[in-house]
Design a protein around this motif. Structure first.
Motif, PDB file in Angstrom:
ATOM      1  N   ASP A 193       2.890  -6.961  -0.574  1.00 54.63           N
ATOM      2  CA  ASP A 193       3.512  -5.841  -1.244  1.00 54.63           C
ATOM      3  C   ASP A 193       3.204  -5.719  -2.812  1.00 54.63           C
ATOM      4  N   ARG A 248      -0.330  -4.562  -3.247  1.00 56.60           N
ATOM      5  CA  ARG A 248      -0.270  -3.047  -3.072  1.00 56.60           C
ATOM      6  C   ARG A 248       0.346  -2.516  -4.494  1.00 56.60           C
ATOM      7  N   CYS A 274      -1.774  -2.181  -7.753  1.00 51.28           N
ATOM      8  CA  CYS A 274      -3.017  -1.389  -7.565  1.00 51.28           C
ATOM      9  C   CYS A 274      -2.773  -0.219  -8.950  1.00 51.28           C
ATOM     10  N   GLN A 318      -4.911   4.603  -5.795  1.00 49.43           N
ATOM     11  CA  GLN A 318      -4.576   4.787  -4.424  1.00 49.43           C
ATOM     12  C   GLN A 318      -5.592   4.262  -3.552  1.00 49.43           C
ATOM     13  N   GLU A 362      -5.077   0.716  -3.013  1.00 53.31           N
ATOM     14  CA  GLU A 362      -4.053   0.184  -2.380  1.00 53.31           C
ATOM     15  C   GLU A 362      -4.250   0.650  -0.844  1.00 53.31           C
ATOM     16  N   ILE A 396      -6.485  -2.411   0.571  1.00 54.84           N
ATOM     17  CA  ILE A 396      -5.684  -3.762   0.724  1.00 54.84           C
ATOM     18  C   ILE A 396      -4.578  -3.408   2.089  1.00 54.84           C
ATOM     19  N   GLY A 397      -4.064  -2.002   1.976  1.00 53.67           N
ATOM     20  CA  GLY A 397      -3.184  -1.891   3.234  1.00 53.67           C
ATOM     21  C   GLY A 397      -3.951  -1.991   4.707  1.00 53.67           C
ATOM     22  N   LEU A 444      -0.008   5.932   3.974  1.00 57.75           N
ATOM     23  CA  LEU A 444      -0.724   5.653   3.070  1.00 57.75           C
ATOM     24  C   LEU A 444      -2.121   6.395   3.078  1.00 57.75           C
TER      25      LEU A 444
END
Length: 189
Positions: free
Chosen positions: A5, A8, A11, A21, A24, A27-28, A85
């Motif tokens: 987290d 994220r 980012c 974005q 993120e 990574i997500g 996301l």
């Protein structure tokens, strides 16, 4: 890595606004699926299915096996926050490309581009990942492959009811022996 987290969030305080974005989402998606970095960069937008809740991973983008057996195509269900996301990211991408993750200079980010993005973000978040021997590392130790390892760690320690077979299936190892060799030590009893 209880700090995904943090990664994220970081980012949004590093890099160009229009890449935040995307980073993120990288990574997500990696933390959810355990994709290898070479697979991640090969993902096309049309491999997302069912309103971005499923990722289809065709044989041709998966890591080659050391023999003639080809890996079966995989269908990975995505966590609901990753689905949201990705949907948000796709609705506001600064560049249209068949690749899910374009870069500034090209229609598809490179594996080095992913490594650079993750490196910047981990330094910003000041993440100290757990290393294999249980000690804490420094931000430079967080690599795309470390995110893959953290998927196994999360499945075995933070989620209920997973077995090494579940880890093998998520990470798409050719044999359970691979999973056992790499991850048997991370199970905390």
């Amino acid at each position: 890595m209880g700090s995904v987290d943090d990664l994220r969030s970081a980012c949004y305080s590093t890099g160009a606004d229009y890449l935040q974005q995307r980073n993120e989402a990288i990574i997500g998606l990696m933390y959810d699926t355990g994709l290898r970095v070479g697979e991640l960069v090969a993902v096309d937008v049309d491999m997302l299915r069912e309103a971005n809740s499923v990722l289809y991973v065709p044989t041709e983008i998966q890591k080659d096996y050391p023999n003639d057996n080809e890996p079966a195509p995989a269908t990975l269900e995505l966590a609901s926050d990753v689905t949201r996301l990705l949907s948000s990211y796709l609705n506001s991408r600064w560049k249209e490309s068949p690749a899910l993750f374009p870069s500034r200079s090209s229609d598809r980010i490179t594996t080095q581009g992913v490594r650079n993005a993750i490196s910047k973000v981990t330094k910003e978040a000041d993440v100290e990942p757990y290393l294999v021997d249980g000690t804490r590392g420094d931000p430079g130790d967080v690599t795309p492959h470390a995110l893959r390892h953290s998927v196994a760690y999360r499945m075995m320690n933070a989620e209920e009811g997973n077995t090494l077979y579940d880890v093998r299936n998520r990470l798409r190892h050719r044999s359970i022996q691979t999973t056992e060799q790499v991850y048997d030590h991370i199970i905390r009893v």
